[in-house]
Design an enzyme around this catalytic site. Structure first.
Site, PDB file in Angstrom:
ATOM      1  N   SER A  71       0.828  -1.197   0.000  1.00 45.15           N
ATOM      2  CA  SER A  71       0.000   0.000   0.000  1.00 45.15           C
ATOM      3  C   SER A  71       0.870   1.257   0.000  1.00 45.15           C
ATOM      4  CB  SER A  71      -0.989  -0.041   1.175  1.00 45.15           C
ATOM      5  OG  SER A  71      -1.999   0.923   1.011  1.00 45.15           O
ATOM      6  N   ASP A 118      -9.608  -4.970  -4.823  1.00 43.46           N
ATOM      7  CA  ASP A 118      -9.084  -3.947  -3.917  1.00 43.46           C
ATOM      8  C   ASP A 118      -9.874  -2.655  -4.094  1.00 43.46           C
ATOM      9  OD1 ASP A 118      -7.552  -2.108  -2.438  1.00 43.46           O
ATOM     10  OD2 ASP A 118      -5.664  -3.040  -3.022  1.00 43.46           O
ATOM     11  N   HIS A 152      -7.830  -5.542  -0.396  1.00 43.01           N
ATOM     12  CA  HIS A 152      -6.615  -4.831   0.009  1.00 43.01           C
ATOM     13  C   HIS A 152      -5.918  -5.652   1.087  1.00 43.01           C
ATOM     14  CE1 HIS A 152      -4.146  -1.260  -0.062  1.00 43.01           C
ATOM     15  NE2 HIS A 152      -4.211  -1.144   1.246  1.00 43.01           N
TER      16      HIS A 152
END
Length: 131
Positions: free
Chosen positions: A31, A86, A118
């Site tokens: 991320s 995601d 995610h």
């Protein structure tokens, strides 16, 4: 924000500078950590950075390249991984990042994982391990 990403990338570059120059280093992150790893991987002049791995991430500051690319950085392979479900960092952002990196001349692999949000999955870990 730009200042925060650059500050974090500079801190990562400072850690790289502490390593033995003969040590091969792979920068990686998930991320926002992946965004920092990609930024540092493109900007870090250290020759011991061997590759970059990003998971569920994106390339920030894409318009600052190619001017901000360090000498030799385009020789580092980049491995990107993203779940197709995601909703935090959209898969399309990862795909756009791959395309931008390829435009710049990077060797990029991009793997997607069906149904993965995610997060991470065993198949992703296997792909990273074989990278």
């Amino acid at each position: 924000d730009e200042a925060g990403i650059l500050k974090a990338a500079a801190r990562l570059e400072a850690l790289v500078a502490l390593e033995d120059p003969a040590t091969k280093i792979v920068l990686g992150g998930f991320s926002q950590g992946g965004a920092v790893a990609l930024t540092a991987g493109l900007r870090c002049p250290s020759k011991n950075v061997a590759a970059v791995v990003g998971t569920s991430t994106w390339l920030p500051l894409g318009d600052s390249y190619p001017a901000a690319i360090a000498d030799g950085a385009l020789e580092r392979p980049v491995s990107l991984h993203h779940g197709d479900a995601d909703e935090v960092v959209r898969t399309s952002w990862g795909e756009a990042s791959k395309e931008r990196l390829e435009e710049l001349g990077c060797r990029v692999s991009f793997d997607t994982y069906p149904g993965m949000a995610h997060s991470a999955c065993p198949e992703e870990f296997d792909a990273i391990s074989s990278f």
